[in-house]
Design an enzyme around this catalytic site. Structure first.
Site, PDB file in Angstrom:
ATOM      1  N   LYS A 183       0.790  -1.145  -0.062  1.00 51.61           N
ATOM      2  CA  LYS A 183       0.003  -0.178  -0.049  1.00 51.61           C
ATOM      3  C   LYS A 183       0.970   1.159  -0.120  1.00 51.61           C
ATOM      4  O   LYS A 183       1.477   1.543   1.006  1.00 51.61           O
ATOM      5  CB  LYS A 183      -1.036   0.014   1.225  1.00 51.61           C
ATOM      6  CG  LYS A 183      -1.493   1.271   1.379  1.00 51.61           C
ATOM      7  CD  LYS A 183      -2.604   1.862   0.331  1.00 51.61           C
ATOM      8  CE  LYS A 183      -3.297   2.951   1.046  1.00 51.61           C
ATOM      9  NZ  LYS A 183      -2.452   4.151   0.949  1.00 51.61           N
ATOM     10  N   GLU A 259       9.789   1.937  10.757  1.00 48.28           N
ATOM     11  CA  GLU A 259      10.937   2.745  10.527  1.00 48.28           C
ATOM     12  C   GLU A 259      10.425   4.165  10.297  1.00 48.28           C
ATOM     13  O   GLU A 259       9.647   4.659   9.673  1.00 48.28           O
ATOM     14  CB  GLU A 259      11.744   2.367   9.152  1.00 48.28           C
ATOM     15  CG  GLU A 259      12.954   3.112   9.134  1.00 48.28           C
ATOM     16  CD  GLU A 259      12.866   4.397   8.522  1.00 48.28           C
ATOM     17  OE1 GLU A 259      12.842   5.530   9.136  1.00 48.28           O
ATOM     18  OE2 GLU A 259      12.713   4.680   7.200  1.00 48.28           O
ATOM     19  N   CYS A 293      13.925  11.090   6.578  1.00 47.19           N
ATOM     20  CA  CYS A 293      13.938  10.822   7.992  1.00 47.19           C
ATOM     21  C   CYS A 293      15.208  11.160   8.376  1.00 47.19           C
ATOM     22  O   CYS A 293      15.553  11.251   9.907  1.00 47.19           O
ATOM     23  CB  CYS A 293      13.183   9.680   8.126  1.00 47.19           C
ATOM     24  SG  CYS A 293      13.896   8.380   7.419  1.00 47.19           S
ATOM     25  N   GLU A 392       9.983  16.679  13.904  1.00 46.14           N
ATOM     26  CA  GLU A 392      10.472  16.469  12.756  1.00 46.14           C
ATOM     27  C   GLU A 392       9.601  17.418  11.905  1.00 46.14           C
ATOM     28  O   GLU A 392       8.541  17.360  11.810  1.00 46.14           O
ATOM     29  CB  GLU A 392      10.337  14.904  12.482  1.00 46.14           C
ATOM     30  CG  GLU A 392      10.686  14.700  10.915  1.00 46.14           C
ATOM     31  CD  GLU A 392      10.487  13.216  10.542  1.00 46.14           C
ATOM     32  OE1 GLU A 392      11.619  12.624  10.223  1.00 46.14           O
ATOM     33  OE2 GLU A 392       9.506  12.789  10.775  1.00 46.14           O
TER      34      GLU A 392
END
Length: 490
Positions: A183, A259, A293, A392
């Site tokens: 997906k 992750e 990331c 972030e």
């Protein structure tokens, strides 16, 4: 076969390319804001069919046991994709907004070539280990350990490096003998859908082994996590969504690989080339508009050299202008969407509200009337408790923080909910080694060393995730361990 955007308006379910039950949805070019085509709108019924196909393929075929066949199929897929690199490159630039230069590496060519690593590993891995004979409870027993595929893998992937992350899941999962339902993110459906087309038409991968369901409906990811027919969920994305995936998977107690996010520290020691290290950090955070990331978005420099570091970083960031991703010299392209640009701009306003200074950047480039561009931005005047130093941002934004020596730098680096990546620059190997040992993070670069490779494990500590991707460690995330004990024969 020549790949075209029109080819991407299909799902891959049970070996067949089919329309989405929900019709189609538009795909935007983030550099121009233009609609460049359509993708198949998968629904819950499509996802149900894909999961069922993956379950049947795992339970009723020899896919999980025929290691040589799987290796051949992976090499076949690699060859097929490499024959379409230019079409894939054009699509990746248009859909992801990835600078063209990155498609020669981690945005396309690198991940495709990495499929050969997984094929080699499938053939060379020790699937059986003989523990020898022991006498537990006085019974002479021979023990053998077998490694077997987990089963059906639900792979949920983000938009920032779609090929790298899609293949970092497909490669090891398939090499290990699993079947997969992929997906992809709704922002970048083509990168997955076109791979599905190649699998269906140019490989011998059996029906149901790989299924691709594109959709704008985020509930389909939850459906994958909740369905008891799925044995493992492999998710890459935000920490908040990763927590939701864990909750959704809890009822069926399926394995979860995550992750997640990062706010990694770039530590510069006082014996390093301060200007050179600061410029390197500033350049790296501008790559792909900071949408990575593992990028080091906190620059930690000696307090006595703070102004020197800021000046070097500012010169570098001021010299990097956001550009057309089709141009070969572009480093910093657009953000993926208007929503992501709004998010980044919200953090820039917050930085000023918190008392910070935008030394360079901070706005939209004047020479672009369209496209989701933000200027590379350097923030100073804050400490590590500021939200822009803790959260972030996922844009070309660097926060410079002062430290008072090696131990203080380690403390600041670890003062974060994340622990994904990082960097250390210094000339004394002993000091560098002590800092490396002290930083709680899954990946560290020393003096510019490159950690990305198919055979190198990648993942994080703390809220940056669970498990490892890539390398043997990443491969073994997709395996179960079975011990078989039988009476020892004379």
């Amino acid at each position: 076969m020549t790949l075209r955007p029109a080819d991407s308006s299909a799902l891959l379910v049970d070996g067949k390319l089919i329309p989405g039950s929900g019709g189609t949805f538009e795909v935007l070019n983030p550099a121009t804001e233009e609609v460049v085509g359509l993708a198949a709108q998968g629904t819950a019924s499509d996802m149900d069919a894909a999961i069922g196909a993956a379950r049947r393929a795992f339970d009723t075929t020899d896919w999980s046991r025929d290691h040589a066949f799987r290796a051949r199929c992976l090499r076949q897929l690699c060859d097929a994709l490499q024959s379409h690199l230019e079409e894939l490159r054009e699509i990746t630039i248009a859909e992801v907004g990835a600078p063209a230069l990155l498609t020669s590496g981690p945005q396309l060519e690198g991940p495709v070539a990495d499929l050969r690593y997984w094929a080699d590993l499938a053939e060379g891995y020790s699937w059986e280990t003989d523990l020898g004979t022991a006498t537990p409870m006085g019974i002479a027993t021979r023990r053998r350990v077998f490694k077997e595929a987990v089963g059906v893998v639900g792979a949920i992937t983000p938009w920032n490096f779609p090929h790298q992350i899609n293949f970092a899941k497909l490669g090891p999962a398939l090499a290990a003998g699993n079947t997969v339902v992929l997906k992809p993110a709704p922002d970048t459906p083509w990168c997955a859908a076109l791979v599905g087309k190649v699998i269906a038409e140019e490989t011998d991968i059996p029906p149901g082994v790989v299924n691709v369901v594109t959709s704008t409906d985020h509930r389909l990811g939850a459906q994958l996590a909740e369905d008891p027919r799925v044995d493992l969920v492999s998710f890459t994305g935000s920490t908040a969504t990763g927590k939701a995936v864990m909750r959704a998977a809890a009822d069926s107690l399926k394995r979860v690989f995550l992750e997640l996010g990062g706010k990694s520290a770039f530590i510069v020691l006082d014996d390093a080339d301060i200007a050179g290290a600061s410029s390197y950090a500033a350049f790296s955070v501008c790559m792909h508009a900071g949408q990575g990331c593992a990028l080091t978005t906190r620059l930690l420099v000696p307090r006595a050299r703070y102004d020197e570091a800021v000046a070097a970083a500012a010169r570098t960031m001021a010299g990097i202008r956001p550009g057309d991703p089709t141009e070969p010299g572009t480093v910093c392209g657009p953000l993926i969407s208007a929503r992501q640009r709004d998010r980044v701009e919200g953090y820039l306003r917050l930085a000023v509200e918190e008392g910070g200074t935008l030394v360079t950047g901070g706005g939209r480039p004047a020479d672009f009337g369209r496209g989701f561009f933000v200027e590379p931005t350097l923030i100073t005047g804050l400490d590590n408790s500021a939200r822009v130093a803790q959260e972030e941002i996922f844009g070309p934004v660097l926060v410079v923080l002062p430290h008072d020596g090696d131990d203080d730098a380690v403390r600041i680096a670890n003062e974060s909910p994340y622990g994904l990546s990082g960097a250390v620059w210094g000339t004394d190997p002993d000091r560098v080694g002590r800092v490396v040992a002290g930083v709680r993070t899954g990946t560290l670069s020393v003096n510019g060393g490159v950690w990305y490779s198919a055979d190198a494990p990648f993942g994080g500590y703390k809220q940056s995730g669970i498990g490892r991707e890539m390398g043997v460690a990443g491969f073994e995330e997709y395996l179960e361990t079975k011990l078989v004990a039988a009476p020892a024969t004379a």
